[in-house]
Scaffold this active site. Sequence first.
Site, PDB file in Angstrom:
ATOM      1  N   ASP A   1       0.834  -1.198   0.000  1.00 32.77           N
ATOM      2  CA  ASP A   1       0.000   0.000   0.000  1.00 32.77           C
ATOM      3  C   ASP A   1       0.871   1.251   0.000  1.00 32.77           C
ATOM      4  OD1 ASP A   1      -2.980   1.081   0.834  1.00 32.77           O
ATOM      5  OD2 ASP A   1      -1.393   2.280   1.751  1.00 32.77           O
TER       6      ASP A   1
ATOM      7  N   TYR B   1       2.482  10.081  -0.287  1.00 32.79           N
ATOM      8  CA  TYR B   1       3.656   9.599   0.426  1.00 32.79           C
ATOM      9  C   TYR B   1       4.961   9.972  -0.271  1.00 32.79           C
ATOM     10  CZ  TYR B   1       0.169   6.497   2.641  1.00 32.79           C
ATOM     11  OH  TYR B   1      -0.929   5.976   3.283  1.00 32.79           O
TER      12      TYR B   1
ATOM     13  N   LYS C   1      -3.076   5.866  -3.863  1.00 36.28           N
ATOM     14  CA  LYS C   1      -4.187   6.749  -3.515  1.00 36.28           C
ATOM     15  C   LYS C   1      -3.954   8.141  -4.100  1.00 36.28           C
ATOM     16  CE  LYS C   1      -3.412   5.536   0.881  1.00 36.28           C
ATOM     17  NZ  LYS C   1      -2.703   4.239   0.801  1.00 36.28           N
TER      18      LYS C   1
ATOM     19  N   HIS D   1      -7.934   9.541  -1.584  1.00 36.08           N
ATOM     20  CA  HIS D   1      -7.285   9.473  -0.278  1.00 36.08           C
ATOM     21  C   HIS D   1      -8.090  10.167   0.821  1.00 36.08           C
ATOM     22  CE1 HIS D   1      -2.991   9.112   1.579  1.00 36.08           C
ATOM     23  NE2 HIS D   1      -3.926   8.775   2.436  1.00 36.08           N
TER      24      HIS D   1
END
Length: 276
Positions: free
Chosen positions: A47, A52, A77, A110
Amino acid sequence: MFGNEKVTLSNGTTIPVLGYGTWRNTDPKECVEGVKVALELGYRHIDTAQMYGNEELVGEGMRLSGVPREEIYLTSKLNNSNHGYENAVRTIDESLEKLGTDYMDLFLIHWPEVAGHEEDWAEDNIETWRALEEAYEAGKLKAIGVSNFKVKHLENLLPNCRIKPMVNQIRLHPGVLQTETVAMSREAGMAIEAWSPLSPIPQMLEDDAIVKMAEKYKKSIAQLLLRYCLDKNYIPLTKSVHSERIKENAEIFDFKLEQADLDYFDQWEWQGDIFL
């Protein structure tokens, strides 16, 4: 170490019940090695997220692991700044390029309410979702879903989409149960993923009943929390860059929590901040 357990999504695809998360894994060496080690140890569910900033590193770790792409369940996401139909269309392709793959197994919105759309978040989510539907129909995304969507967000999106979300990824652990959101998501046919399932560990170390529970099962509190998710039919996402901890977090398929212990966790009170 690993079970073969998977959850079947509403479109018939399957997702492994334990995921390796990469939030805050931005150090190039640690992120690549963490993904590689997780896959070598048997994880098959990775994931990540545009937010990120590590999609390229995750992709590299996948390739270095030697595990065939078709054996890996890969999730990313949509970044908050990439909401809107055109932005989402463009950045889904950018994620595919960064990850070095021609499809993602799951892609999520997200967050439902983002900067710049405080007033029109309802319309924004509908338009953004349209891009995910089209990428799904084009085969770029094998499943689509949402993250951090509460009841009001689901009530807005569900009547206004052609393809229903297949997953809702939300914060879940003892003390943060999100009962209404879980119930509505399941009623709509969504699987539930749990992020930050290990948040209670520092507080639980001071709870004598839980310390004794860990001794009874001969498991760590982290393993109890991850097993709690499995026993509640959540898909936990756990993260670490340390190989020993990555291995330990997967050793949860050889026991189940007794009902009394599940009840204790359900009634346990969380004293920390709730970031939802």
